[in-house]
Write a protein that holds these residues in place. Structure first.
Motif, mmCIF file in Angstrom:
data_model
loop_
_atom_site.group_PDB
_atom_site.id
_atom_site.type_symbol
_atom_site.label_atom_id
_atom_site.label_comp_id
_atom_site.label_asym_id
_atom_site.label_seq_id
_atom_site.Cartn_x
_atom_site.Cartn_y
_atom_site.Cartn_z
ATOM 1 N N ASN A 28 105.640 59.339 60.301
ATOM 2 C CA ASN A 28 105.972 58.300 61.318
ATOM 3 C C ASN A 28 107.007 58.862 62.414
ATOM 4 O OD1 ASN A 28 107.003 56.173 62.904
ATOM 5 N ND2 ASN A 28 107.609 54.894 60.987
ATOM 6 N N ASN A 30 108.108 57.710 65.070
ATOM 7 C CA ASN A 30 109.016 56.578 65.747
ATOM 8 C C ASN A 30 110.207 57.117 65.695
ATOM 9 O OD1 ASN A 30 106.697 55.149 66.552
ATOM 10 N ND2 ASN A 30 107.096 53.507 65.288
ATOM 11 N N GLN A 56 111.620 60.086 73.108
ATOM 12 C CA GLN A 56 111.662 58.638 72.558
ATOM 13 C C GLN A 56 109.989 58.420 72.256
ATOM 14 O OE1 GLN A 56 112.251 54.785 74.498
ATOM 15 N NE2 GLN A 56 114.019 54.716 73.060
ATOM 16 N N ILE A 57 109.660 58.171 70.843
ATOM 17 C CA ILE A 57 108.285 57.582 70.423
ATOM 18 C C ILE A 57 108.366 56.425 69.896
ATOM 19 C CG2 ILE A 57 106.319 58.363 69.052
ATOM 20 C CD1 ILE A 57 107.162 61.378 69.169
ATOM 21 N N LEU A 58 107.622 55.585 70.476
ATOM 22 C CA LEU A 58 107.511 54.321 70.018
ATOM 23 C C LEU A 58 105.866 53.855 69.839
ATOM 24 C CD1 LEU A 58 108.728 51.530 68.858
ATOM 25 C CD2 LEU A 58 108.725 50.530 71.150
ATOM 26 N N ASP A 59 105.274 53.763 68.475
ATOM 27 C CA ASP A 59 104.026 53.757 68.210
ATOM 28 C C ASP A 59 103.162 54.447 68.975
ATOM 29 O OD1 ASP A 59 104.466 52.050 66.233
ATOM 30 O OD2 ASP A 59 104.567 50.276 67.793
ATOM 31 N N TYR A 62 105.491 57.197 74.783
ATOM 32 C CA TYR A 62 106.498 57.936 74.690
ATOM 33 C C TYR A 62 107.179 57.904 75.899
ATOM 34 C CZ TYR A 62 104.450 61.092 78.150
ATOM 35 O OH TYR A 62 103.755 61.653 79.371
ATOM 36 N N LYS A 136 115.709 64.055 64.560
ATOM 37 C CA LYS A 136 115.801 62.739 64.559
ATOM 38 C C LYS A 136 117.039 62.195 64.963
ATOM 39 C CE LYS A 136 112.885 59.028 63.460
ATOM 40 N NZ LYS A 136 111.971 58.406 62.447
#
Length: 137
Positions: A28, A30, A56-59, A62, A136
């Motif tokens: 994951n 995210n 920033q990764i969200l699903d 990016y 992270k």
């Protein structure tokens, strides 16, 4: 006795299935990622170059926060990544990359030409490759 053997078989089968699933799961990605190392052509870039950057990764999206903001779509599976710039300096570009998680760090090596997925995580004598190692936030 048969019940015990059946129970042990079930437990063993469940354990093997769980182990198999955990090794095949995609990480994951995210979250907010801070670069801790970047290199190009086998040479480390100075920390001053990337110390204020953030990924920033969200699903499947990016956002890169750097000198300017760059946003787009992201697809990743099996160690390969496709990056499609939608807003910012990389708008309209498609980059191919290779990624891996190791020791709680995200390694991404990008082919800045967009032609091929990098074969490995080495950039030496490969001028179109750029690698960033993230932790992270």
């Amino acid at each position: 006795m048969r019940q015990l053997i059946a129970y042990c078989s079930l437990v063993l089968l469940t354990a093997c299935t769980a182990t198999k699933k955990s090794t095949n799961m995609e990480p994951n990605l995210n979250g907010n990622w801070i670069p801790v190392k970047q290199e190009m052509g086998g040479k480390d870039l100075p920390a001053i170059y990337y110390q204020s950057q953030r990924l920033q990764i969200l699903d499947s999206t990016y956002t890169v926060f750097a000198e300017s903001v760059d946003k787009g779509q992201l697809q990743y599976k099996g160690g390969l990544m496709d990056i499609y710039g939608k807003e910012g300096v990389n708008s309209g570009k498609h980059f191919k990359a290779r990624y891996k998680m190791e020791h709680e760090q995200l390694f991404i090596v990008y082919d800045l030409t967009g032609k091929d997925y990098p074969a490995d995580f080495e950039t030496a004598s490969r001028p179109g490759l750029y690698m960033s190692v993230y932790r992270k936030e």
